[in-house]
Design a protein around this motif. Structure first.
Motif, PDB file in Angstrom:
ATOM      1  N   THR A  28       1.910  10.337 -10.720  1.00 47.39           N
ATOM      2  CA  THR A  28       1.874   8.869 -10.810  1.00 47.39           C
ATOM      3  C   THR A  28       2.535   8.169  -9.629  1.00 47.39           C
ATOM      4  O   THR A  28       2.488   6.940  -9.541  1.00 47.39           O
ATOM      5  N   GLY A  29       3.129   8.931  -8.732  1.00 45.07           N
ATOM      6  CA  GLY A  29       3.880   8.326  -7.632  1.00 45.07           C
ATOM      7  C   GLY A  29       3.069   7.350  -6.801  1.00 45.07           C
ATOM      8  O   GLY A  29       3.520   6.241  -6.484  1.00 45.07           O
ATOM      9  N   ALA A  30       1.846   7.745  -6.440  1.00 48.61           N
ATOM     10  CA  ALA A  30       1.033   6.912  -5.551  1.00 48.61           C
ATOM     11  C   ALA A  30       0.645   5.592  -6.204  1.00 48.61           C
ATOM     12  O   ALA A  30       0.720   4.524  -5.591  1.00 48.61           O
ATOM     13  N   ILE A  31       0.236   5.644  -7.478  1.00 49.93           N
ATOM     14  CA  ILE A  31      -0.205   4.418  -8.149  1.00 49.93           C
ATOM     15  C   ILE A  31       0.961   3.457  -8.343  1.00 49.93           C
ATOM     16  O   ILE A  31       0.813   2.241  -8.207  1.00 49.93           O
ATOM     17  N   ILE A  32       2.141   3.978  -8.626  1.00 52.59           N
ATOM     18  CA  ILE A  32       3.312   3.107  -8.792  1.00 52.59           C
ATOM     19  C   ILE A  32       3.715   2.493  -7.458  1.00 52.59           C
ATOM     20  O   ILE A  32       4.078   1.318  -7.379  1.00 52.59           O
ATOM     21  N   GLU A  33       3.618   3.264  -6.402  1.00 52.55           N
ATOM     22  CA  GLU A  33       4.000   2.759  -5.078  1.00 52.55           C
ATOM     23  C   GLU A  33       3.104   1.604  -4.638  1.00 52.55           C
ATOM     24  O   GLU A  33       3.554   0.668  -3.975  1.00 52.55           O
TER      25      GLU A  33
END
Length: 300
Positions: A28-33
């Motif tokens: 989920t890191g990319a979508i949250i960033e």
């Protein structure tokens, strides 16, 4: 599995399963960033439902448990991301101050979180004065509240439905059906209760999935308020022979709500975005849209 069904907090999940937490963080890191609230909401909708069983041999229990742990962690994490993107508050508790909370409560609710038809002139007079207004939707969405209905909206919807039989699918707490019934609409509210961890379903909302409800009630008009993005049930509306009109209250952002694959692939209904109705859904910052599907004459 019984513990997971008790809706543990993110902190409890992370403490119990740190390895699964690391996997979720990577996924989920990319979508949250990117910090896009609509993208996050659409992703939450996709992961909110438990994974459907595959045909053939069942997956081992260990794998099913791990998938459910990651699903719950992901929902917790992305809800926090939505709150941050929507409110600008990244730490601490998000809440109204006393004045903003009191005014919002009087304006939008009858008591607690029971919504009421909103006076449009009072809303237009009062809403701009609330400097914490962008906190409202992130605070109420966890309870299944995605919009508020103005009095003129209910009047217009009742006129569109007329004396025809009406069915609400994915009705949640049944607020829209309650308002329309008060206007004399013959309406039945239904929901599959899959969001029972967030919504308190009253007895007036029948526990029926959309396909079953359409078959049993054979409505002439169907309404749905904020159907989940990419949901698996709306396509049944377009194949139900009794349905002459389908009214969807949702978002202008297609990633946030509705089964747009079904909307585009169906050929039996004409679609109109009713701009006047859209302006009557509150609050305006959410960019609501009302989509009206009317059965084409050639398909009648």
């Amino acid at each position: 599995m019984a513990w997971l069904q008790s809706s543990p907090s993110l902190e409890e999940l992370v403490e119990a399963y740190p390895d699964q937490w690391r996997l979720v963080q990577r996924e989920t890191g990319a979508i949250i960033e990117r910090n896009d609230a609509d993208e996050v909401k659409a992703y939450i909708t996709r992961v909110s439902q438990p994974e459907a069983p595959l045909p053939g041999r069942a997956r081992p229990l260990r794998e099913r448990l791990a998938a459910e742990i990651r699903r719950q962690m992901t929902i917790h994490l992305l809800k926090q991301a939505i709150l941050s993107a929507s409110t600008g508050v990244s730490e601490g508790r998000v809440r109204f101050n006393l004045l903003n909370g009191f005014v919002a409560q009087r304006l939008l609710f009858r008591r607690d979180l029971e919504r009421k038809p909103v006076s449009l002139w009072r809303f237009r007079l009062t809403w701009p004065l609330l400097w914490q207004r962008r906190l409202l939707m992130p605070l109420v969405q966890p309870k299944g509240i995605w919009c508020f209905y103005s009095k003129p909206l209910i009047t217009r919807l009742a006129g569109l439905i007329g004396d025809r039989s009406c069915l609400e699918i994915a009705a949640g707490d049944g607020t829209l059906s309650r308002f329309l019934a008060d206007r004399g609409v013959r309406i039945t509210a239904t929901d599959d209760y899959s969001w029972s961890d967030s919504i308190d379903f009253p007895d007036t909302v029948l526990q029926q999935d959309a396909r079953t409800a359409l078959r049993i009630h054979q409505p002439q008009v169907v309404v749905c308020s904020w159907p989940p993005a990419g949901n698996p049930f709306e396509h049944h509306v377009f194949t139900a022979p009794s349905v002459q009109r389908y009214i969807v209250i949702g978002s202008r952002h297609h990633a946030s709500t509705g089964n747009w694959t079904a909307y585009r692939s169906q050929t039996g209904f004409d679609l109109v975005v009713d701009e006047e109705l859209s302006r009557l859904v509150l609050p305006p910052e959410v960019e609501h849209a009302v989509y009206v599907f009317t059965r084409a004459k050639a398909s009648s």
